[in-house]
Design a protein around this motif. Structure first.
Motif, PDB file in Angstrom:
ATOM      1  N   SER A  12       0.825  -1.199   0.000  1.00 38.80           N
ATOM      2  CA  SER A  12       0.000   0.000   0.000  1.00 38.80           C
ATOM      3  C   SER A  12       0.863   1.255   0.000  1.00 38.80           C
ATOM      4  O   SER A  12       0.511   2.249  -0.611  1.00 38.80           O
ATOM      5  CB  SER A  12      -0.924  -0.019   1.214  1.00 38.80           C
ATOM      6  N   LEU A  13       2.006   1.235   0.642  1.00 40.23           N
ATOM      7  CA  LEU A  13       2.892   2.402   0.656  1.00 40.23           C
ATOM      8  C   LEU A  13       4.099   2.180  -0.254  1.00 40.23           C
ATOM      9  O   LEU A  13       4.517   3.052  -0.978  1.00 40.23           O
ATOM     10  CB  LEU A  13       3.372   2.689   2.069  1.00 40.23           C
ATOM     11  N   GLY A  14       4.653   0.977  -0.157  1.00 40.78           N
ATOM     12  CA  GLY A  14       5.893   0.718  -0.876  1.00 40.78           C
ATOM     13  C   GLY A  14       5.699   0.590  -2.373  1.00 40.78           C
ATOM     14  O   GLY A  14       6.539   1.016  -3.149  1.00 40.78           O
ATOM     15  N   LYS A  15       4.593   0.024  -2.786  1.00 42.57           N
ATOM     16  CA  LYS A  15       4.292  -0.150  -4.213  1.00 42.57           C
ATOM     17  C   LYS A  15       5.435  -0.803  -4.955  1.00 42.57           C
ATOM     18  O   LYS A  15       6.003  -0.227  -5.875  1.00 42.57           O
ATOM     19  CB  LYS A  15       4.006   1.214  -4.872  1.00 42.57           C
ATOM     20  N   ALA A  16       5.790  -2.003  -4.538  1.00 36.50           N
ATOM     21  CA  ALA A  16       6.849  -2.702  -5.258  1.00 36.50           C
ATOM     22  C   ALA A  16       6.262  -3.372  -6.483  1.00 36.50           C
ATOM     23  O   ALA A  16       5.182  -3.950  -6.422  1.00 36.50           O
ATOM     24  CB  ALA A  16       7.497  -3.736  -4.353  1.00 36.50           C
ATOM     25  N   GLY A  17       6.983  -3.278  -7.560  1.00 36.90           N
ATOM     26  CA  GLY A  17       6.548  -3.989  -8.752  1.00 36.90           C
ATOM     27  C   GLY A  17       6.866  -5.459  -8.605  1.00 36.90           C
ATOM     28  O   GLY A  17       7.966  -5.835  -8.228  1.00 36.90           O
ATOM     29  N   GLY A  63       4.728  -2.512   2.724  1.00 32.72           N
ATOM     30  CA  GLY A  63       5.851  -2.397   1.806  1.00 32.72           C
ATOM     31  C   GLY A  63       6.524  -3.737   1.608  1.00 32.72           C
ATOM     32  O   GLY A  63       6.594  -4.546   2.522  1.00 32.72           O
ATOM     33  N   VAL A  64       6.999  -3.976   0.405  1.00 30.31           N
ATOM     34  CA  VAL A  64       7.721  -5.215   0.106  1.00 30.31           C
ATOM     35  C   VAL A  64       9.182  -4.857  -0.079  1.00 30.31           C
ATOM     36  O   VAL A  64       9.540  -4.163  -1.020  1.00 30.31           O
ATOM     37  CB  VAL A  64       7.171  -5.873  -1.168  1.00 30.31           C
TER      38      VAL A  64
END
Lengths: 373, 555
Positions: free
Chosen positions: B228-233, B262-263
């Motif tokens: 939701s915050l990190g938005k890792a592809g 976050g990832v």
């Protein structure tokens, strides 16, 4: 509910392991009766008798490939009579389970772990069996897959070294006392074929039920070959008399040989093999018992029954026999044969009769080998 | 009570929604109103407001809003300028360090200078954005953002945003160009003849590395964003038509289900897609090696890439996969098979050797040849502890040493090995705390455990080893057998994305044994693993064994 399936190969593995474990560890062809140096002949005879026995037990199940014996006995005999016979039948699984377990306990206590309490040996095995049966039939079949090569290799390894030192003149004279003692000695291994009663519970779960009986018979064949080998090796190495008086002849033999300077004690191999084999044996019997009981009581899931059944099995294994002599006494044909006849063969015979009656009478009853699945 | 609460909740959410709408209206029309995102808002509220902020036609209002949203963070650059003959106020937004300076230069040049040179006369204020987009820019990819969310996410991905006064839209341009690590040999999984290229932290590079090895249109790479915050592809690659669709659907569902802030690495994702989170045994393969991943794809597995992580995940993963190393395939059959088999043996040694040692010395000394037993006993003379304590102590010391070795800076590495090997090992024996036999066993076990080509499998063996020692010390070889069977029971119940973990051993699949305990010649491995690549079982033409040319009889 999700129907677990095992492959016919796994069925073969499991029955091979089960049969081999018990007939090799106790070697009833030699220790029971007076066949002496003709023990291997008794093993051959036991094979043919065993085929008949398995056919009697298992052939009927093929007519009901989607039902276990608990279910089709109700269909054949009516609800209450069927349940009554099923109870006898389930008793056989309990009996075989705890007797085999105790046999293992005695093997270990006699030759390997004299000071370990019997309860620990038996308890550890029961825990393992409950664990795998709780996981389900598929994991049990896979354990069979994993154990089969190890078990077979260890068993053959055990019998291989003695061959090098064997004195085959001990096998003569052949049939000195005629056929009578040979047939007598063949009785117990034949009766032990009662283990194949598990087939009647497992058939609905097998991939190709029509080939299940064949797999079972093949397993008997291979295990009988190993039994013949074991009988030959033990007699030729120890001599017929010494072998017959030993509690566990294969052990006595393996202790007697010395492979080389650095490999003096090879008895670890058979002990390991029989540990693995007994685990499978116990697990299968426990599964059949629990599964059958759950079908008898119309339960969806057999797992809640496992713990109580495990406690009963281990208690009976501990208390059922006071020592290895009593165990050996139980394996005498005059004791074990009526036992098995009464709780296993008798119900199956009644089922056969009921089957023929019903088939004559009612249409819509399965006449052919199996309804297509 | 329940009803009351429900009503209250509804009321609250209604109020919240109303409030948000009011806010957005205020922002849209009048930038001089109260700040939209005042300091009292918590993170969740800020994100919620941020989701729904349209751009206005006034440049200054947009910039102000953007600064409010991002807190005028120092790495966000805003370059204002006047564009075109009408001198339209414009601004360029980008984040330092994520954009390519040369591309940016060209971009600025286009909108500031080229706009005059090209002789475009009809640049109007209202359609300046479209004109520039279609007629001026030579940056291939561009898109139009209508609200703050799209604008910010574009900028945060390293794109540059062009805003013009009078246009309620922003032009997002591909100017990405950040620094990545160069492609190096994977440090954690060396191989002698394997590919020297390893994955890096950039997902585009990683997928390109795979694409270079499998140049088939059927290599499909799906992507999604997690966090939701990190938005890792996150991207997963597979060979369409080979991989089982239900496996793919299951993976897709599991990935889409992830809700996390976050990832930071593929390990995060691994924990959400594994079948058996409670098991010590890994059921997802994480690897840095390109050849491993490409090989797995060709077998009908799926590879998951996570942006920012140099480890790719491979599912479904079975036990066999963890003991395969690239070298098995790059060396011809007998050698490759030998090292594969060696690895299997080593795994069991790493797991059972100390336990068996303890069990034999404690319960069954008669199993050892007399001369060996006497030697061991003589060496143990004066050691005050029972064998199990000794073994436990040395194993513990070794595990600590190993962990220290990983954490230590490179320069101190040799020091720790000296302390570990010489001081602890040698001195402990001389001081009579442990016997040499135990040190031999522990050292051998340690070396055996290093043969596991995948770290996580070695980890499982490391932990279970201690349990086996306890069992062996308590019940002798019976206990070891108990432990073995318990581990096996556990292993046969495991699944990885629905595939049985112990295949091809259990369920036993004869056809797949060609690549299990041993590895046959490449041209003998005609068919793919039965449970995975069953949609297209044949992977090569059979009968490709090289033959000598026909003899011509020239001696």
């Amino acid at each position: 509910m999700f129907q677990e399936k095992i492959a016919n190969r796994q069925l073969f593995n499991v029955f091979f392991i089960m049969r081999t474990t018990i007939v090799i560890s106790t070697l009833p062809v030699l220790t029971i009766g007076r066949a002496r140096q003709d023990a291997w002949l008794a093993a051959v005879v036991a094979f043919f008798l065993g085929v008949v026995f398995i056919w009697l037990l298992g052939r009927l199940a093929l007519n009901f490939p989607e039902q276990s014996i608990i279910q089709y006995s109700e269909a054949l005999l009516g609800k209450w009579l069927g349940k009554l016979f099923s109870l006898f039948y389930l008793g056989a699984f309990l009996l075989m389970g705890f007797t085999d377990l105790r046999t293992y306990g005695e093997v270990l206590r006699t030759v390997f772990l004299p000071e370990t309490p019997l309860a620990v040996i038996l308890g550890s095995m029961v825990v393992l069996a409950v664990a795998v049966v709780y996981a389900g039939l598929e994991p049990l079949g896979r354990m069979g897959d994993l154990i089969f090569p190890v078990f077979t290799l260890a068993t053959l390894f055990t019998l291989f070294f003695p061959v090098l030192e064997a004195d085959f003149s001990n096998l003569r004279p052949v049939l000195y006392h005629g056929w009578q003692p040979v047939l007598h000695a063949a009785l117990t291994p034949t009766v032990i074929t009662a283990q194949y009663a598990n087939l009647t519970i497992l058939i609905p779960s097998v991939n190709q039920p029509q080939k299940a009986l064949r797999a079972a018979l093949y397993s008997l064949l291979w295990s009988s070959l190993i039994l013949v080998l074991a009988a030959v090796v033990v007699v030729s190495l120890l001599g017929a008399d010494e072998g017959a008086h030993a509690a566990f002849p294969v052990f006595k033999m393996i202790r007697a040989i010395r492979v080389s300077e650095f490999l003096e004690r090879v008895e670890v191999f058979p002990i390991f093999a029989w540990g693995l084999g007994l685990f499978i044996t116990l697990a299968i019997n426990l599964y059949s018992l629990a599964k059958g009981l759950s079908q008898l009581c119309r339960l969806q899931n057999y797992r809640p029954l496992l713990l109580p059944l495990a406690v009963i099995t281990s208690t009976l294994a501990l208390q059922g026999y006071s020592d290895s002599f009593e165990l050996r006494l139980f394996f005498q044909p005059q004791v074990i044969a009526p036992f098995i006849f009464f709780i296993l063969l008798f119900p199956v015979a009644i089922l056969w009769i009921a089957y023929f009656f019903k088939r004559k009478k009612g249409p819509g009853f399965p006449k052919e080998k199996g309804r297509g699945r | 009570m329940g009803v009351k609460q429900g009503i209250l909740q509804k009321l609250a959410s209604l109020l919240l929604r109303q409030g948000k709408n009011i806010f957005s209206k205020v922002v849209g029309q009048n930038a001089k109103g109260p700040p939209v995102l005042h300091d009292g808002l918590d993170l969740g509220q800020r994100e919620a407001v941020f989701q729904d902020l349209p751009l206005s036609t006034r440049l200054e209002a947009n910039l102000k809003l953007f600064q409010q949203v991002t807190g005028a963070s120092y790495d966000i650059n805003i370059k204002r300028f006047l564009s075109g003959p009408e001198k339209v106020p414009a601004a360029l937004l980008y984040i330092d360090g994520l954009v390519d300076a040369a591309l940016l230069e060209g971009l600025l040049r286009a909108v500031k200078i080229d706009i005059f040179l090209t002789g475009i006369k009809d640049v109007q204020k209202k359609d300046i954005l479209e004109t520039i987009r279609q007629r001026l820019l030579n940056i291939s990819e561009s898109q139009v953002a209508g609200d703050m969310k799209e604008l910010y996410y574009g900028v945060s991905m390293g794109r540059a945003a062009l805003l013009f006064d009078g246009t309620a839209q922003a032009l997002i341009l591909e100017t990405q160009g950040w620094k990545t690590r160069t492609i190096t040999e994977p440090a954690s999984e060396p191989a002698i003849r394997g590919i020297r290229e390893g994955f890096i932290e950039d997902i585009r590079t990683n997928t390109a590395l795979i694409r270079r090895r499998i140049r088939s249109p059927n290599l499909w790479i799906e992507s999604l964003e997690i966090g939701s915050l990190g938005k890792a592809g996150v991207a997963f690659a597979y060979l369409k038509g080979l991989v089982a669709e239900d496996v793919l659907g299951e993976l897709r569902a599991r990935l889409n289900n992830i809700d996390i802030d976050g990832v930071l690495g593929s390990g995060y994702v691994e924990e959400y897609i594994t079948d058996n989170p409670n098991s010590l045994f890994p059921s997802v393969l994480s690897t840095e090696r390109v050849d491993r991943v490409a090989g797995a794809l060709l077998e009908g597995r799926v590879a998951v890439f996570v942006d920012g992580s140099s480890f790719a995940l491979v599912v479904p993963a079975d036990f066999n996969l963890f003991l395969q190393a690239p070298d098995d395939y790059f060396e011809p059959f007998p050698l490759g098979s030998l090292i594969r088999f060696l690895r299997y043996v080593s795994f069991f040694i790493a797991l059972f050797l100390p336990g068996v040692y303890v069990a034999i010395l404690t319960f069954h000394p008669e199993l050892l040849p007399v001369s060996l037993l006497l030697r061991i006993q003589a060496a143990r003379e004066g050691v005050p502890f029972p064998v199990v304590v000794e073994t436990f102590f040395m194993e513990g010391v070794f595990e600590i040493l190993r962990e220290a070795g990983v954490r230590l800076p490179m320069l101190v590495g040799p020091a720790i090995s000296i302390v570990g090997a010489l001081v602890l090992g040698d001195a402990a024996i001389r001081a009579g705390i442990v016997s040499p036999g135990v040190v031999v066993i522990v050292a051998f076990t340690a070396i055996a455990s290093f043969t596991a080509p995948v770290f996580s499998l070695g980890l499982a063996a490391r932990i279970l080893r201690f349990i086996i020692i306890i069992l062996g010390a308590s019940f002798g070889l019976l206990g070891v057998q108990f432990g073995l069977l318990l581990i096996l029971i556990h292993l046969v119940t495991l699944r990885s994305l629905g595939q049985p973990y112990m295949a091809p051993f259990a369920p036993f699949i004869w056809e797949d044994m060609k690549d299990a305990l041993i590895s046959l010649f490449r041209w003998q491995q005609v068919y793919r693993p039965k449970l995975l690549g069953y949609r297209e079982p044949r992977r090569q033409r059979p009968g490709q064994k090289p033959q000598p040319p026909p003899q011509k009889g020239e001696n």
